[in-house]
Every structure is written in C-alpha cells, then in structure tokens.
Design an enzyme around this catalytic site. Structure first.
Site: not given
Length: 196
Positions: A77, A178, A180
């Site tokens: 990001c 992202h 994650e």
C-alpha cells in the site's frame, strides 16, 4: 528465515503480523538498521500519508537503508507508493526505487468514490510473486492515490482507469492492495514472496 517488518510511523503492522502467523511465519518488527540489513526478507507496510511517512524515514535514516537493501523487499500500500519516484500527495519526493509517479484518483463521474475501499480484481499477473494465482483474483484495496502503468508493472487493477497494483524491479516488489486482508489470494502472495 529472518523476516523483518520495518517499523515506522505509517505501518499497518498488526494485521500483517496476524496474516503471517496464519501461514506459520514469525516476523520481527524493528526500525534497527543493522537488523533490517541482516534480514533474509523485508516487508515495508504502510497506511497513512506520504509526506509525513517520508519525513520519518529520512529522520531515522531508513530511506537510505531501504534503497540499498539487497534481499527481497515487499512494499504494501503506502509502502509501495513510497518506493516510487514521486507522489502527488503533498508534493512528496519518494525513494525512487521505481520510476513511476503516484497520482490522485480523479473520477470523471460521481459514481466512483475516492478512496477506493473494497475488493477489486487484479490481472496481467507477472513474476513469481503471483505463481499459481488465477488471473482476475480479488484483493482488498484502500487507497486514494495510484501508481500509473509503467515498465515495472507486474499486475494491473482498474478503478477510474487501469493502474499498477503491483510493481517489481530487481529485488524490490510492491503491491497496492493489502495481501494481509485479501483472504486466500493474499495468503498465496505472501507465501510466494517468502519463497522468492
């Protein structure tokens, strides 16, 4: 494998740690220069604003450290945007690892909100970072600025216009989304990065 997450004032570090734990990997969170340089792999996360993040990196000499790393590095990001040459966000000169410029989304109509928040598909996938990942997989995005398409683009997303949602040059990789927070697709991308 020694995996380091760079600690600075714009990290979304906790969610990255949780995602790594889910795939059985532990990481050290640090801003210690020697520890970062010694690491086998480095993750450079980020959520926040470009100019204050760059100021922090410079004050702590992390800008020079990051640019000179030889091991695989993954920017996430804002981390990816800071690896570019320049960001329109508060007129910020960035690390210059990638030649791309980061620009603000300017939708032509009112139906697209800025920032882009939510799931979007990624395509034109290149490099081992996306091994075994199907074209048009969905990943999770939160951003109001984007890197244009360029010679370092290794994945594309389309919001307002097509743009780079992943970049690669030498040992440096960056993703705008992202991983994650991107469920199975993100998990696979993190595993691929760890096996580079």
């Amino acid at each position: 494998m020694d995996l380091v997450i760079i600690k600075y004032n714009a990290g979304n570090i906790q969610s990255v740690l949780y995602a790594l734990e889910r795939i059985g990997v532990n990481a050290v969170v640090t801003d210690d220069v020697e520890q970062i340089q010694r690491a086998g792999k480095v993750i450079f996360p980020g959520v926040g604003e470009a100019s204050s993040a760059m100021r922090y990196l410079k004050e702590h000499k992390l800008d020079t450290v990051i640019k000179n790393l030889q091991q695989p590095v993954l920017g996430i990001c804002l981390g990816m945007q800071l690896m570019c040459a320049y960001s329109e966000e508060n007129d910020t000169t960035c690390l210059g690892i990638f030649d791309e410029h980061v620009k603000k989304f300017t939708p032509k109509t009112g139906d697209l909100k800025v920032p882009q928040i939510g799931w979007n598909n990624i395509f034109n996938l290149k490099t081992k970072l996306f091994s075994d990942l199907p074209e048009n997989s969905y990943c999770y995005f939160v951003h109001g600025y984007y890197a244009a398409l360029g010679e370092h683009t290794i994945a594309t997303a389309d919001y307002v216009q097509p743009y780079s949602c992943a970049l690669h040059k030498d040992n440096f990789y960056g993703v705008q989304f992202h991983p994650e927070k991107s469920a199975k697709a993100g998990e696979l991308i993190l595993k691929n990065f760890l096996s580079l």
